[in-house]
Design an enzyme around this catalytic site. Sequence first.
Site, PDB file in Angstrom:
ATOM      1  N   ASP A  81      -3.139   4.720  -2.309  1.00 26.94           N
ATOM      2  CA  ASP A  81      -4.242   5.209  -1.488  1.00 26.94           C
ATOM      3  C   ASP A  81      -4.831   6.494  -2.088  1.00 26.94           C
ATOM      4  O   ASP A  81      -4.092   7.375  -2.543  1.00 26.94           O
ATOM      5  CB  ASP A  81      -3.685   5.495  -0.080  1.00 26.94           C
ATOM      6  CG  ASP A  81      -4.763   5.749   0.942  1.00 26.94           C
ATOM      7  OD1 ASP A  81      -5.588   4.849   1.159  1.00 26.94           O
ATOM      8  OD2 ASP A  81      -4.785   6.853   1.536  1.00 26.94           O
ATOM      9  N   ASP A 102     -12.489  -0.770   4.568  1.00 24.80           N
ATOM     10  CA  ASP A 102     -13.243   0.468   4.778  1.00 24.80           C
ATOM     11  C   ASP A 102     -14.748   0.256   4.679  1.00 24.80           C
ATOM     12  O   ASP A 102     -15.512   1.221   4.834  1.00 24.80           O
ATOM     13  CB  ASP A 102     -12.854   1.523   3.728  1.00 24.80           C
ATOM     14  CG  ASP A 102     -11.422   1.985   3.882  1.00 24.80           C
ATOM     15  OD1 ASP A 102     -10.937   2.041   5.027  1.00 24.80           O
ATOM     16  OD2 ASP A 102     -10.786   2.280   2.854  1.00 24.80           O
ATOM     17  N   ASP A 137       0.871  -1.160   0.000  1.00 23.56           N
ATOM     18  CA  ASP A 137       0.000   0.000   0.000  1.00 23.56           C
ATOM     19  C   ASP A 137       0.913   1.216   0.000  1.00 23.56           C
ATOM     20  O   ASP A 137       1.880   1.264   0.756  1.00 23.56           O
ATOM     21  CB  ASP A 137      -0.847  -0.015   1.281  1.00 23.56           C
ATOM     22  CG  ASP A 137      -2.215   0.575   1.084  1.00 23.56           C
ATOM     23  OD1 ASP A 137      -2.286   1.672   0.527  1.00 23.56           O
ATOM     24  OD2 ASP A 137      -3.200  -0.070   1.498  1.00 23.56           O
TER      25      ASP A 137
END
Length: 536
Positions: free
Chosen positions: A201, A328, A99
């Site tokens: 991201d 999320d 990430d």
Amino acid sequence: MEKYPWWQRGIIYQIYPRSFMDRSGDGIGDLPGIIDRLDYLVWLGVDAIWLSPVYPSPMADFGYDVSEYCDIDPVFGSLRDMDTLIEKAHALGLRVILDFVPNHTSDQHPWFIESRSSRDNPKRNWYLWHDGKEHGAPPNNWLSVFGGSAWEWDESTKQYYYHAFLKQQPDLNWRNPEVRRAMYDAMRFWLERGADGFRVDVMWHLIKDAHLRDNPPNPDYVPGHGQPPYNALIPAYSTDQPEVHEVVREMRTLVDRYGDRVLIGEIYLPIRQLVAYYGDDGRGAHIPLNFQLITLPWNARQITASIAEYEGALPDYAWPNWVLGNHDNSRIASRIGPLQARNAAIMILTLRGTPTLYYGDEIGMRDSVIPPEIVRDQQEKNLPGLGLGRDPERTPMQWSPGPGAGFTRGTPWLPFGIDYKHLNVEVERDDPGSMLSLYRRLIQLRRREPALAIGDYVPVLTDFEDVVAYRREARGKAFLVALNLGHRPAQLLFAASECRGKIVVATEYRREGERVDDRIVLAGDDGVVVELDTGC
Ligand code: NOJ
């Protein structure tokens, strides 16, 4: 299939490192823990793992607030552990995607500490500092995703800084070439250590309007209906600016220098805007993540229409992808129920495009109920009671019915799901009717069959409004997928030439092996994959 790169043929599996496997015994997952479970991932049949951030971080947003881009937080292990993980994963044929969090740093990052130290600090312009309006109001009306104004006042230098997320996550200034250089250095650092690519991201947030124009109000926003207050405005000027595509292109050029690596973008946008992130000429992201199966209601008509819209919007050079869950969003088994979650498994593993799976969905994990006194996610703390907290979908992986669910020797950082004694890898592994066995059979089938991995997608129309049906075909071989997203039975009649074959995977596993001639009978919530006879 060999002419298709690994990230097109393959299946990506997202690991939330805090919750996958804890070797140290502190109740928080770590890199050595992931190494211990690589064999499981190989057995499951996935091709690549994507790790949510493991860099040093004060953990205000559990790693999405990075205070050093080129190291590992001690809670997860060390750089050496990451090297070992990459080496072992590669030896087992697994790719490792990291990430990358370029939009913002932690407020504890040395860059920000310098930047906020004075108005004339050389790093001042690395972040987005602005004077207030008259009477000290923030520079504009932009909102933070996590509640309140996106501008935080700094008393000592008498200016505001912008943070799209928490105030502990100041946004970097991507119009500044020094910022770009520093971030590209960090990308190179990991590519040189063997990372197979990045999930970037909030890619669509990177550049903001140069004139800081106010965002317009959202006419569809109804306060107090579970919608985040952020939705009160349309983020027309704070996200998805035309100049972002130049940054994406630079990232892609950098990644491409390292051979067959992958650039994945996290982008929550409608289809038309999403596909722009492939770049005009395919020189943008390899995979702009497609979240339609998360954001749409579980409704056959809407899903069929959006698959068609997506397939139609993809430029020739673009490879599709699908996502069912992530850290999320509420877990699929909780959003649509455990029965429909089986249809969702079939869908994600038979649609055209790279599937991304979220750890634990393959065993049917559900959201856990997190009592207010143990909430960890800052989003829930800032906006309590709206159902926006993300702890429920981040609870530890359920490996066994034994102590610590096979995840930890210590006290887990979030509680186990109440059903962990039934829903876990050990119990489900040898049960052919389990969710895990269904996932595994689907993954094996997709790996084996070019029609499913890389074949064409052809929609199939039926008379039943609750049914999603399509064919996948390549080189004379075809599969028909029929999924009943409703609870009433459906009987699909086909011209005999269209459909003769054998059910190879079904939500109800006892149906596997059944012959199908001119009709498919589906009970409520049932789904099947039919391998069609040659010539169908
Ligand atoms: C998206 C990440 O997936 C989420 O977990 C995080 O809170 C925000 N970006 C901010 O980095």
